[in-house]
Enzyme design. Structure first.
Site, PDB file in Angstrom:
ATOM      1  N   GLY A  11       0.808  -1.211   0.000  1.00  0.00           N
ATOM      2  CA  GLY A  11       0.000   0.000   0.000  1.00  0.00           C
ATOM      3  C   GLY A  11       0.842   1.262   0.000  1.00  0.00           C
ATOM      4  NE  ARG A  12      -2.729   6.248  -0.439  1.00  0.00           N
ATOM      5  CZ  ARG A  12      -3.931   5.686  -0.530  1.00  0.00           C
ATOM      6  NH1 ARG A  12      -4.276   5.054  -1.639  1.00  0.00           N
ATOM      7  NH2 ARG A  12      -4.794   5.742   0.461  1.00  0.00           N
ATOM      8  CG  ASP A  34      -0.361  -6.074   0.819  1.00  0.00           C
ATOM      9  OD1 ASP A  34       0.056  -4.947   1.157  1.00  0.00           O
ATOM     10  OD2 ASP A  34      -1.465  -6.246   0.270  1.00  0.00           O
ATOM     11  CG  ASN A 124       0.631  12.431  13.140  1.00  0.00           C
ATOM     12  OD1 ASN A 124       1.838  12.479  12.954  1.00  0.00           O
ATOM     13  ND2 ASN A 124      -0.237  12.980  12.306  1.00  0.00           N
ATOM     14  CG  HIS A 155      -6.319  13.354   6.586  1.00  0.00           C
ATOM     15  ND1 HIS A 155      -6.768  14.001   7.725  1.00  0.00           N
ATOM     16  CD2 HIS A 155      -5.093  12.858   6.893  1.00  0.00           C
ATOM     17  CE1 HIS A 155      -5.852  13.887   8.684  1.00  0.00           C
ATOM     18  NE2 HIS A 155      -4.829  13.200   8.204  1.00  0.00           N
ATOM     19  CE  LYS A 159      -7.572   9.946   8.610  1.00  0.00           C
ATOM     20  NZ  LYS A 159      -6.845   8.675   8.885  1.00  0.00           N
ATOM     21  CB  THR A 166      -3.820  13.391  14.002  1.00  0.00           C
ATOM     22  OG1 THR A 166      -2.946  12.366  13.524  1.00  0.00           O
ATOM     23  CG2 THR A 166      -2.997  14.556  14.527  1.00  0.00           C
TER      24      THR A 166
END
EC number: 1.17.1.8
Length: 267
Positions: A11-12, A34, A124, A155, A159, A166
């Site tokens: 993933g990112r 994964d 975070n 965001h 998301k 956060t």
């Protein structure tokens, strides 16, 4: 050398974590995991992020990899993280958890597991955000009940949870400093005839758009002046570096539930 495994490696955030581990002194990527049905299973993790072959292939079963790592970094989904938590607990492996969206009950599961393994859990992992948390505590104590407090976060469109972890953590810090229970004073979004703002509430506003990595502003507004504490992230690498820093910090730590404030020595 701390052997690090990355969950959600395709993933990112997972790819960014692989890069961060490769850049960190004293760390080595020893496993990348994964989803079992990912078409990338078997691919070299280094090639996924443009590093060339590093000899670590993408696996689909965490339990089969427990002998290959010392600490797991997990930025995935609560349901996935909790399954991984049980695997790591049974194997005695440390965890760094950056997953957000846990319920109160699910967070309690993290606390229970931390009696047996060391865990760093943070909403975070940015150094800047954690400095902001320290500043928010001070601001709330100084400004007290004379201000209206609003938290605005933005965001990227992908998301899935809101408000962000956060933003909620920022709200908790402010509420704790003021002796309030966030669950009782939080107001999530406003619509229609809401009436005048109730004093001592803490408002949350959420934006989801484009590729915004993460913007957070806490507004302390009084009559005649306002104070804003803002953090803007421009790259996921800032979170990844904080997570790897946490993984290195966990070496030789006793079982407990830690957060980034502990890692940075801000307590």
């Amino acid at each position: 050398m701390q052997r690090i495994a990355v969950m959600g490696a395709a993933g990112r955030m997972g790819k960014t974590l692989i890069e961060a581990v490769s850049q960190a002194e004293g760390a080595t990527l020893s496993a990348a995991i994964d989803r079992a049905d990912s078409s990338l299973i078997g691919a070299d993790a280094g090639e996924l992020v443009g590093l060339g072959k590093i000899g670590v292939t993408l696996a689909g079963d965490l339990a089969a990899m427990v002998d290959d790592f010392d600490v797991l970094i997990d930025f995935t989904h609560p349901s996935v993280t909790l399954k991984n938590l049980e695997v790591c607990r049974q194997a005695g492996k440390a965890m760094v958890i950056g997953t957000t969206g846990f319920t109160v009950e699910e967070k309690q599961q993290l606390s229970e597991a931390a009696k047996q393994i060391p865990i760093v859990f943070a909403a975070n992992f940015s150094v800047g955000v954690n400095l902001c948390l320290k500043l928010l505590d001070t601001a709330a104590r100084v400004l007290g009940d004379d201000v209206d407090i609003e938290i605005i976060e933005a965001h990227h469109r992908h998301k899935v949870d809101a408000p962000s972890g956060t933003a909620l953590r920022m709200g908790e810090v402010v509420a704790d400093a003021l002796g309030r229970d966030l669950q009782k004073v939080a107001v999530y979004g406003r619509e229609g005839q809401t009436g005048a703002r109730e004093r001592e509430t803490i408002g949350f506003a959420t934006v989801r758009a484009g590729d915004v990595v993460g913007d957070h502003t806490v507004l302390f507004a009084a009559d005649g002046e306002r104070v804003e504490i803002t953090h803007k992230a421009s790259s996921r690498m800032t979170f990844a570096k904080g997570a790897v820093r946490s993984a290195l910090w966990l070496q030789q730590r006793s079982p407990a539930l830690y957060d980034m404030q502990d890692v940075l020595g801000l307590r």
